[in-house]
Motif scaffolding. Structure first.
Motif, PDB file in Angstrom:
ATOM      1  N   ALA A 257       0.843  -1.204   0.000  1.00 21.04           N
ATOM      2  CA  ALA A 257       0.000   0.000   0.000  1.00 21.04           C
ATOM      3  C   ALA A 257       0.878   1.255   0.000  1.00 21.04           C
ATOM      4  CB  ALA A 257      -0.930   0.002   1.215  1.00 21.04           C
ATOM      5  N   TYR A 258       1.987   1.179   0.708  1.00 20.94           N
ATOM      6  CA  TYR A 258       2.929   2.305   0.729  1.00 20.94           C
ATOM      7  C   TYR A 258       3.585   2.448  -0.645  1.00 20.94           C
ATOM      8  CZ  TYR A 258       6.902   5.221   2.143  1.00 20.94           C
ATOM      9  OH  TYR A 258       7.827   6.226   2.245  1.00 20.94           O
ATOM     10  N   ALA A 259       3.999   1.334  -1.224  1.00 24.81           N
ATOM     11  CA  ALA A 259       4.667   1.375  -2.533  1.00 24.81           C
ATOM     12  C   ALA A 259       3.734   1.920  -3.613  1.00 24.81           C
ATOM     13  CB  ALA A 259       5.150  -0.026  -2.910  1.00 24.81           C
ATOM     14  N   ARG A 260       2.463   1.520  -3.544  1.00 28.18           N
ATOM     15  CA  ARG A 260       1.509   1.887  -4.591  1.00 28.18           C
ATOM     16  C   ARG A 260       0.794   3.204  -4.291  1.00 28.18           C
ATOM     17  NH1 ARG A 260      -1.588  -4.018  -5.440  1.00 28.18           N
ATOM     18  NH2 ARG A 260       0.277  -5.193  -6.088  1.00 28.18           N
ATOM     19  N   GLY A 261       0.997   3.765  -3.114  1.00 31.66           N
ATOM     20  CA  GLY A 261       0.207   4.907  -2.669  1.00 31.66           C
ATOM     21  C   GLY A 261       0.621   6.240  -3.274  1.00 31.66           C
ATOM     22  N   SER A 262      -0.279   7.188  -3.179  1.00 33.22           N
ATOM     23  CA  SER A 262       0.022   8.570  -3.578  1.00 33.22           C
ATOM     24  C   SER A 262       0.938   9.195  -2.522  1.00 33.22           C
ATOM     25  CB  SER A 262      -1.281   9.370  -3.657  1.00 33.22           C
ATOM     26  OG  SER A 262      -1.822   9.496  -2.344  1.00 33.22           O
ATOM     27  N   GLU A 263       1.434  10.386  -2.829  1.00 33.77           N
ATOM     28  CA  GLU A 263       2.312  11.068  -1.869  1.00 33.77           C
ATOM     29  C   GLU A 263       1.579  11.301  -0.544  1.00 33.77           C
ATOM     30  OE1 GLU A 263       5.409  11.531  -0.359  1.00 33.77           O
ATOM     31  OE2 GLU A 263       5.584  10.987  -2.462  1.00 33.77           O
ATOM     32  N   GLU A 264       0.298  11.680  -0.655  1.00 32.57           N
ATOM     33  CA  GLU A 264      -0.512  11.939   0.543  1.00 32.57           C
ATOM     34  C   GLU A 264      -0.707  10.660   1.357  1.00 32.57           C
ATOM     35  OE1 GLU A 264      -4.299  13.639  -0.454  1.00 32.57           O
ATOM     36  OE2 GLU A 264      -5.076  13.273   1.573  1.00 32.57           O
ATOM     37  N   GLU A 265      -0.971   9.574   0.637  1.00 41.77           N
ATOM     38  CA  GLU A 265      -1.152   8.287   1.319  1.00 41.77           C
ATOM     39  C   GLU A 265       0.141   7.845   2.007  1.00 41.77           C
ATOM     40  OE1 GLU A 265      -4.439   6.727  -1.943  1.00 41.77           O
ATOM     41  OE2 GLU A 265      -2.689   5.480  -1.508  1.00 41.77           O
ATOM     42  N   ARG A 266       1.236   8.057   1.307  1.00 44.77           N
ATOM     43  CA  ARG A 266       2.532   7.680   1.890  1.00 44.77           C
ATOM     44  C   ARG A 266       2.799   8.476   3.171  1.00 44.77           C
ATOM     45  NH1 ARG A 266       7.430   6.433  -1.700  1.00 44.77           N
ATOM     46  NH2 ARG A 266       6.675   4.671  -2.900  1.00 44.77           N
ATOM     47  N   HIS A 267       2.374   9.715   3.153  1.00 45.13           N
ATOM     48  CA  HIS A 267       2.523  10.548   4.344  1.00 45.13           C
ATOM     49  C   HIS A 267       1.757   9.920   5.519  1.00 45.13           C
ATOM     50  CE1 HIS A 267       3.391  14.251   6.499  1.00 45.13           C
ATOM     51  NE2 HIS A 267       2.151  14.213   6.959  1.00 45.13           N
ATOM     52  N   PHE A 268       0.522   9.503   5.234  1.00 45.71           N
ATOM     53  CA  PHE A 268      -0.274   8.832   6.276  1.00 45.71           C
ATOM     54  C   PHE A 268       0.439   7.596   6.804  1.00 45.71           C
ATOM     55  CE2 PHE A 268      -3.060   5.228   7.216  1.00 45.71           C
ATOM     56  CZ  PHE A 268      -3.763   5.703   8.309  1.00 45.71           C
ATOM     57  N   TRP A 269       0.939   6.767   5.886  1.00 44.54           N
ATOM     58  CA  TRP A 269       1.582   5.514   6.304  1.00 44.54           C
ATOM     59  C   TRP A 269       2.824   5.774   7.146  1.00 44.54           C
ATOM     60  CZ3 TRP A 269      -0.994   1.340   6.585  1.00 44.54           C
ATOM     61  CH2 TRP A 269      -1.959   0.998   5.637  1.00 44.54           C
ATOM     62  N   ARG A 270       3.600   6.775   6.741  1.00 39.97           N
ATOM     63  CA  ARG A 270       4.800   7.104   7.532  1.00 39.97           C
ATOM     64  C   ARG A 270       4.413   7.450   8.966  1.00 39.97           C
ATOM     65  NH1 ARG A 270       7.307   9.120   2.811  1.00 39.97           N
ATOM     66  NH2 ARG A 270       6.096  11.033   2.934  1.00 39.97           N
ATOM     67  N   ASP A 271       3.411   8.331   9.088  1.00 45.40           N
ATOM     68  CA  ASP A 271       2.928   8.718  10.421  1.00 45.40           C
ATOM     69  C   ASP A 271       2.418   7.516  11.211  1.00 45.40           C
ATOM     70  OD1 ASP A 271       3.519  11.307  10.012  1.00 45.40           O
ATOM     71  OD2 ASP A 271       1.449  12.061  10.118  1.00 45.40           O
ATOM     72  N   ALA A 272       1.623   6.703  10.511  1.00 43.39           N
ATOM     73  CA  ALA A 272       0.966   5.580  11.196  1.00 43.39           C
ATOM     74  C   ALA A 272       2.000   4.569  11.677  1.00 43.39           C
ATOM     75  CB  ALA A 272      -0.043   4.914  10.261  1.00 43.39           C
ATOM     76  N   ILE A 273       2.915   4.211  10.817  1.00 44.19           N
ATOM     77  CA  ILE A 273       3.904   3.176  11.161  1.00 44.19           C
ATOM     78  C   ILE A 273       4.827   3.679  12.271  1.00 44.19           C
ATOM     79  CG2 ILE A 273       5.923   1.936  10.221  1.00 44.19           C
ATOM     80  CD1 ILE A 273       3.125   0.680   9.630  1.00 44.19           C
ATOM     81  N   GLN A 274       5.015   4.997  12.307  1.00 46.10           N
ATOM     82  CA  GLN A 274       5.821   5.556  13.397  1.00 46.10           C
ATOM     83  C   GLN A 274       5.043   5.665  14.708  1.00 46.10           C
ATOM     84  OE1 GLN A 274       7.732   9.173  11.986  1.00 46.10           O
ATOM     85  NE2 GLN A 274       8.707   8.006  10.325  1.00 46.10           N
ATOM     86  N   GLY A 275       3.754   5.323  14.662  1.00 45.82           N
ATOM     87  CA  GLY A 275       2.977   5.261  15.888  1.00 45.82           C
ATOM     88  C   GLY A 275       2.209   6.527  16.212  1.00 45.82           C
ATOM     89  N   HIS A 276       2.064   7.425  15.210  1.00 43.34           N
ATOM     90  CA  HIS A 276       1.349   8.671  15.469  1.00 43.34           C
ATOM     91  C   HIS A 276      -0.126   8.594  15.075  1.00 43.34           C
ATOM     92  CE1 HIS A 276       5.306  10.014  16.245  1.00 43.34           C
ATOM     93  NE2 HIS A 276       5.678  10.050  14.980  1.00 43.34           N
ATOM     94  N   ARG A 277      -0.541   7.462  14.531  1.00 37.71           N
ATOM     95  CA  ARG A 277      -1.960   7.314  14.133  1.00 37.71           C
ATOM     96  C   ARG A 277      -2.451   5.934  14.547  1.00 37.71           C
ATOM     97  NH1 ARG A 277      -4.023  10.989  10.662  1.00 37.71           N
ATOM     98  NH2 ARG A 277      -2.594  12.593   9.858  1.00 37.71           N
ATOM     99  N   THR A 278      -3.038   5.889  15.721  1.00 32.57           N
ATOM    100  CA  THR A 278      -3.389   4.573  16.272  1.00 32.57           C
ATOM    101  C   THR A 278      -4.872   4.477  16.661  1.00 32.57           C
ATOM    102  OG1 THR A 278      -2.789   5.309  18.481  1.00 32.57           O
ATOM    103  CG2 THR A 278      -1.061   4.240  17.207  1.00 32.57           C
ATOM    104  N   SER A 279      -5.670   5.467  16.273  1.00 31.55           N
ATOM    105  CA  SER A 279      -7.093   5.431  16.642  1.00 31.55           C
ATOM    106  C   SER A 279      -7.847   4.445  15.752  1.00 31.55           C
ATOM    107  CB  SER A 279      -7.712   6.823  16.480  1.00 31.55           C
ATOM    108  OG  SER A 279      -7.832   7.131  15.097  1.00 31.55           O
ATOM    109  N   ASP A 280      -9.086   4.155  16.149  1.00 34.43           N
ATOM    110  CA  ASP A 280      -9.927   3.289  15.325  1.00 34.43           C
ATOM    111  C   ASP A 280     -10.170   3.922  13.956  1.00 34.43           C
ATOM    112  OD1 ASP A 280     -10.029   1.519  17.379  1.00 34.43           O
ATOM    113  OD2 ASP A 280     -12.120   1.927  17.958  1.00 34.43           O
ATOM    114  N   ALA A 281     -10.290   5.248  13.915  1.00 34.97           N
ATOM    115  CA  ALA A 281     -10.506   5.933  12.638  1.00 34.97           C
ATOM    116  C   ALA A 281      -9.266   5.783  11.753  1.00 34.97           C
ATOM    117  CB  ALA A 281     -10.807   7.417  12.885  1.00 34.97           C
TER     118      ALA A 281
END
Lengths: 338, 338
Positions: A257-281
């Motif tokens: 998903a990171y490889a295939r994602g847009s720049e915006e999506e990649r930004h989300f994944w970077r944040d999430a994998i680093q532990g900054h996005r852990t909510s149910d949403a």
């Protein structure tokens, strides 16, 4: 999905583990007796904690694979029962330590041992079961089996440390991921199958074929496990939904998903994998992105490739109930939804 | 104290480990080379974490005991180097897991691996070293050695769980305490000595004598360790002062202080062991009570008894540098202050 599975072996509509369960039922009674007998100790906490996990309803895939491999070779002895129990003890020890390492709270729908009994006891009972596994192997007396399983144990630990190092590292590649699951999961599947060839005193080619079946099946198995953690259509899993996401584990659905994602999506994944996005949403958004790029399907496709390699690795063995059950187990591994 | 030690072996004024170090120096170079070589891995975190503890200045008592026992038997081969390294790996794995279990922060005056690298990596690298130990034994190829060390490993884990169960239990008896340290510490000392008789291909009586030397030495060693934790006269230890007290561990100085104490003192001990008195003032009060009833001395006296049994266990071997060094090591174990 099921259409693709049918393409593998047209005669099976819905692959199941039932032929494997039937093939190994009698032998597994003996294995389970060894497991129950050898998890005992004069220290009551040991069987209590070990039994919590061992009685917790696992499929006991690995000892079943030893038994099925022995059946494939028409082995008539009983040595493999003790060794299959040793394999399960090694697996149980790694599960106990994994749950401490990950701080997991649920496994197979039950509270984990670390939650019920605490981390200290869980670490130590893991050590106990690991030692018991080696005692069982020593009783059997094959240095070749001891070599295969001590090496597998070291490789598993290396794979677990490697996974820890890759955690929260968004740049983890598919290659590295495959290397990690090859070590942490597939090494024991491979060893479980290979030792059957050793006790049956078969040649190196037979050992290699069973090792290959186990290794490829193990990779397929782990790929599907990792797919299920993001599969919006999958029924409820035993483990806590989204654990991999919140732990920042780089599994294939995320890597793709990171490889295939847009720049915006990649930004989300970077944040999430680093532990900054852990909510149910956040988890829901992750599942949406994964669905958008079809990476659960892609992960299952990769798994199908390895399952097919597993099936082909045993194609040279005589046709019969054992080979059939092992092939269907590989198909089951990739089609399962839980 | 030193007067009593002199009574054991009048020719030695201040017992030291130096004869043992001299006896095993050449062999320990080979053992250390194996240790450094076999703690390597393609996963850099593994040698980094293992090396943190292994380079941390331990005495390497256990592999030295294997080498000294081999020298006592005039063994001329080199098999014991790899096996001594295996023994040290088992010990290192248990130290790593112990520090996680206890949440220790200091060992040998250095921050523990769990503090520097975190609990997850520390658990997993312990598993790796444990697996490596078995790989080394399998390379050596003696099923008898494998049996001795796999059994010792299971007994150690049982002892650790038993100790955990006894933690914060004020009613723990001296008998149970001896049973615990016999398992968690003395089992590996005993195995380290005994395997030398196996590689030297000596008879069962020789094995039993070395096993007895190691077991009694191990018990003496642990008793003194536990005495030092409450010894107001001891120089600064490597580990955090008062760790046993704050962890509510029932070691012999406490067991005896509780047994010999007044009703009021017993009330204090009950509270303290249950974790309700953990301040520096509480620790100071505990040390005062222990001094009042002389239970550090009593613990050292018990240790001296076991050290003497260790010395007598090898009395039947030929006199010489090895027997001398091993006897003095037992005296050192009970006279040491750190």
């Amino acid at each position: 999905m099921s259409a693709e599975v049918i393409a593998l072996r047209p005669q099976v509509a819905t692959p199941s583990l039932n032929p494997m369960l039937a093939l190994t039922a009698a032998g597994m009674n003996s294995v389970n007796a060894v497991i129950l007998d050898r998890m005992q100790s004069e220290i009551p906490l040991i069987p209590a904690l070990a039994g919590h996990l061992i009685a917790g309803g696992g499929k006991r895939m690995r000892p079943m694979l030893t038994l099925a491999s022995a059946a494939l070779l028409d082995y008539q002895g009983a040595r493999h029962h003790k060794l299959a129990a040793a394999v399960e003890f090694i697996h149980t020890a790694t599960l106990l330590h994994d749950d401490v390492v990950d701080g997991s709270e649920l496994r197979r729908g039950k509270a984990t041992a670390n939650i019920v009994f605490g981390n200290p006891a869980t670490v130590l009972v893991g050590d106990f079961l690991f030692s018991r596994a080696f005692e069982l192997m020593v009783e059997d007396g094959s240095l070749k089996v001891l070599k295969i399983l001590s090496n597998a144990s070291a490789v598993i630990a290396e794979g677990e440390v490697d996974q820890l190092t890759a955690q929260r590292q968004i740049e983890t590649s598919e290659e590295r991921y495959l290397h990690i699951i090859g070590a942490k999961t597939a090494a024991l599947f491979a060893a479980a199958c290979r030792i059957a060839a050793v006790v049956a005193e078969r040649d190196a080619e037979t050992e290699a074929a069973l090792e290959s079946y186990g290794r490829n099946l193990g990779i397929a198995f782990q790929l599907v496990d990792d797919a299920i953690d993001y599969d919006s259509e999958a029924s409820e899993m035993g483990k806590g939904k989204g654990d991999d996401f919140r732990d920042g584990k780089m599994t294939l659905p995320v890597i793709l998903a990171y490889a295939r994602g847009s720049e915006e999506e990649r930004h989300f994944w970077r944040d999430a994998i680093q532990g900054h996005r852990t909510s149910d949403a956040d988890l829901a958004h992750a599942v949406t992105l994964i669905a958008r790029h079809d990476t659960v399907s892609a992960t299952r496709d990769r798994a199908r490739h390895f399952a097919q390699r597993a099936i082909d690795a045993i194609a040279g063995f005589p046709a019969g109930a054992a080979r059939c059950a092992m092939a269907e187990a590989a198909e089951f591994a990739v089609s399962r939804r839980y």
